[in-house]
Scaffold this motif. Structure first.
Motif, short mmCIF file in Angstrom:
data_model
loop_
_atom_site.label_atom_id
_atom_site.label_comp_id
_atom_site.label_asym_id
_atom_site.label_seq_id
_atom_site.Cartn_x
_atom_site.Cartn_y
_atom_site.Cartn_z
N PRO A 7 0.82 -1.21 0.00
CA PRO A 7 0.00 0.00 0.00
C PRO A 7 0.86 1.27 0.00
N THR A 8 0.41 2.26 -0.72
CA THR A 8 1.04 3.58 -0.74
C THR A 8 -0.05 4.63 -0.77
N PRO A 10 -1.43 7.74 -2.61
CA PRO A 10 -1.25 8.35 -3.93
C PRO A 10 -0.84 9.82 -3.82
N ARG A 11 -0.36 10.33 -4.92
CA ARG A 11 0.00 11.74 -4.96
C ARG A 11 -1.22 12.59 -4.59
N GLN A 79 -8.80 -1.91 1.53
CA GLN A 79 -9.57 -2.08 0.31
C GLN A 79 -10.62 -0.99 0.19
N ALA A 82 -8.81 2.02 -0.94
CA ALA A 82 -8.42 1.85 -2.34
C ALA A 82 -9.61 2.09 -3.27
N ARG A 85 -9.98 5.57 -3.82
CA ARG A 85 -8.75 6.12 -4.42
C ARG A 85 -7.92 6.95 -3.44
N VAL A 87 -5.85 5.16 -1.29
CA VAL A 87 -4.69 4.29 -1.12
C VAL A 87 -4.49 3.53 -2.43
N ASP A 88 -3.22 3.41 -2.84
CA ASP A 88 -2.88 2.58 -3.99
C ASP A 88 -2.35 1.26 -3.47
N LEU A 89 -2.74 0.16 -4.11
CA LEU A 89 -2.26 -1.17 -3.75
C LEU A 89 -1.58 -1.76 -4.98
N THR A 90 -0.29 -1.99 -4.88
CA THR A 90 0.45 -2.59 -5.99
C THR A 90 0.96 -3.95 -5.56
#
Length: 92
Positions: A7-8, A10-11, A79, A82, A85, A87-90
């Motif tokens: 998790p990150t 986002p900008r 989740q 996410a 939008r 949190v980003d999950l890669t």
């Protein structure tokens, strides 16, 4: 989301301490989400390098909670963010 997902934030999204309300707030474009203590603790663990599984394990150890219960709560929380939008999950 898989346990290996990283998790990150986002900008344009950041964790902020609101001094007036004495609470953590997740700020995003046109969004302010008041966090409870658990949500704030989870988000403070996001560093862009640790996976969901590692964050879950660290939190379970820190609070002496069953890892499967922590895992379910963390996965549901991340989740939801996410989906919004925030949190980003890669995949790691």
């Amino acid at each position: 989301m898989t346990p290996a997902a990283i998790p990150t934030l986002p900008r344009g999204v950041r964790l902020h301490h609101d001094r007036v309300r004495r609470a953590e707030v997740l700020l995003g474009p046109e969004t302010a989400l008041m966090l409870d203590q658990i949500g704030a603790v989870i988000l403070k663990e996001i560093d862009g390098s640790r996976s969901v599984a590692r964050i879950t394990g660290d939190l379970a150890a820190r609070f002496g909670a069953p890892e499967d219960q922590v895992s379910a709560d963390v996965a549901e929380f991340l989740q939801d963010l996410a989906d919004k939008r925030l949190v980003d999950l890669t995949d790691g």
